[in-house]
Design an enzyme around this catalytic site. Structure first.
Site, PDB file in Angstrom:
ATOM      1  N   LYS A  65      -2.194  -1.437  -3.861  1.00 39.21           N
ATOM      2  CA  LYS A  65      -3.072  -0.279  -3.783  1.00 39.21           C
ATOM      3  C   LYS A  65      -2.256   0.992  -3.883  1.00 39.21           C
ATOM      4  CE  LYS A  65      -6.121   1.926  -0.496  1.00 39.21           C
ATOM      5  NZ  LYS A  65      -6.520   2.015   0.874  1.00 39.21           N
ATOM      6  N   LYS A 114       0.852  -1.190   0.000  1.00 40.23           N
ATOM      7  CA  LYS A 114       0.000   0.000   0.000  1.00 40.23           C
ATOM      8  C   LYS A 114       0.884   1.235   0.000  1.00 40.23           C
ATOM      9  CE  LYS A 114      -3.555   2.466   2.541  1.00 40.23           C
ATOM     10  NZ  LYS A 114      -4.681   2.343   3.476  1.00 40.23           N
TER      11      LYS A 114
HETATM   12  C1  PBG Z   1      -7.592   3.284   5.801  1.00 39.03           C
HETATM   13  C2  PBG Z   1      -7.815   3.162   4.340  1.00 39.03           C
HETATM   14  C3  PBG Z   1      -7.605   4.138   3.343  1.00 39.03           C
HETATM   15  C4  PBG Z   1      -8.092   3.596   2.161  1.00 39.03           C
HETATM   16  C5  PBG Z   1      -8.550   2.311   2.452  1.00 39.03           C
HETATM   17  N1  PBG Z   1      -8.361   2.063   3.790  1.00 39.03           N
HETATM   18  C6  PBG Z   1      -7.087   5.520   3.427  1.00 39.03           C
HETATM   19  C7  PBG Z   1      -5.714   5.765   3.860  1.00 39.03           C
HETATM   20  O1  PBG Z   1      -4.916   4.867   4.046  1.00 39.03           O
HETATM   21  O2  PBG Z   1      -5.431   6.937   4.060  1.00 39.03           O
HETATM   22  C8  PBG Z   1      -8.145   4.304   0.834  1.00 39.03           C
HETATM   23  C9  PBG Z   1      -9.211   3.837  -0.119  1.00 39.03           C
HETATM   24  C10 PBG Z   1      -9.526   4.752  -1.242  1.00 39.03           C
HETATM   25  O3  PBG Z   1      -8.900   5.816  -1.450  1.00 39.03           O
HETATM   26  O4  PBG Z   1     -10.441   4.413  -1.993  1.00 39.03           O
HETATM   27  N2  PBG Z   1      -6.365   2.910   6.271  1.00 39.03           N
END
Ligand code: PBG
Length: 329
Positions: free
Chosen positions: A254, A196
């Protein structure tokens, strides 16, 4: 060699193109993210995500039934936590009667066969908007892991099938797996957000949950000390392999589109299913361009989803899931 071989022979009609198509999209490819809020009869559109909504539990049940009818069999739940319940250590995340725990039960009640995955991270519960506990300008790793494991257990107890840790702390998959095993939840799965990135594409999501990091002294303004550096490729494989060793059943890359090289690298490197999250900013960009008449919404949507699957995704988490299935059925 030309003219013995002419590639256009395989492109000359709809029928032959369909016959040789390498990538086919179906409802089985999708994981549908859903945003849940407190209240009754609430279906509020998210400003930066046109045609995407936050649902109260009653309307969540209705939505889930509709998804099941369309053939969409898996959801990923996120909750918008009221400000007065937020603190630095995610206390509310462990409330057995919290919004997430009730949402899991609501989905299972509406549609017992629907696969329920839950987001596991502190940010929607954090008064600082961070995925971990903040102390002296740092995001604490191991202390956060204990909360994430308890949170996962609580989701499992409420009936979730899979937990999906999205926080990027080191070692959290091991902590979560160990606690689930100890407590007898051998069949509850873990989908790890393993690669991520610290991406600016998450902006609209943070609007949806009001979960952006706050700008105050002694709190990091971004998530770069735990989410990955966009510049890195080899690190994604290392992260993913570690999560698999620690017990992840499914791994994830992601965001999606800007990271398809990583998707293919991971797909080639591991032997567990690979999920890709086409994130909120990717959704918002296309909606905005289509609204202006600059892009053909449906054509670009299908091109993006097909590209994500072609790159190696076994599972696609996407805000377009319903639109895609309506379009192709
Ligand atoms: C929370 C989380 C996030 C997303 C999914 N789970 C945001 C982040 O990490 O700041 C992002 C999903 C999206 O942008 O569609 N940890």
């Amino acid at each position: 060699m030309y003219p013995l071989r002419r590639n256009r022979r395989l492109r000359q009609s709809e029928a032959i193109r369909a016959l040789v198509s390498e990538t086919i999209i179906s409802p089985n490819d999708f994981l549908v993210p859903l945003f849940v809020v407190e209240g009754k009869g609430v279906k509020e559109e998210i400003d930066s995500m046109p045609n995407y909504y936050r649902y109260s539990l009653d309307l969540l049940e209705k939505e889930v039934k509709e998804l099941w009818k369309l053939g969409l069999k898996a959801v990923l739940l996120f909750v918008k936590v009221p400000d007065n319940l937020k603190d630095n250590s995610g206390t509310e995340a462990l409330n057995p009667d919290g919004l997430m725990q009730r949402a899991i039960k609501a989905v299972k009640n509406a549609c017992p066969e629907m696969l329920v995955m839950t987001d596991v991270a502190l940010d929607p519960y954090s008064s600082f908007g961070h995925d971990g506990i903040v102390h002296d300008g740092q995001i604490l790793n191991d202390e956060t892991n204990s909360v994430l494991a308890e949170m996962s257990l609580s989701h499992a107890q409420a009936g979730a099938d899979f937990v999906a840790p999205s926080d990027m702390m080191d070692g959290r998959i091991f902590e979560i797996r160990s606690l689930l095993e100890d407590e007898g939840f051998h069949n509850k799965g873990i989908m790890s957000y393993s690669a991520k990135y610290a991406s600016a594409f998450y902006g609209p999501f943070r609007d949806a949950l009001d979960s952006a990091p706050v700008d105050i002294k002694n709190v990091p303004k971004d998530k770069q000390t735990y989410q990955m550096d966009t510049a890195n490729r080899e690190e994604a494989i290392r992260e993913t392999q570690m999560d698999i060793e620690e017990g992840a059943d499914i791994v994830m890359v992601k965001p999606g589109l800007a990271y398809l090289d990583i998707v293919r690298d991971i797909k080639n490197a591991v032997d567990v299913p690979v999920a890709v999250y086409q994130v909120s900013g990717e959704y918002a960009m296309l909606k905005a361009a289509a609204e202006k008449g600059w892009l053909d919404h449906d054509a670009v949507m299908m091109e993006q989803i097909t590209s994500i699957k072609r790159a190696g995704a076994n599972i696609i988490a996407s805000y377009f899931a319903k639109d895609v299935i309506k379009l192709i059925s």
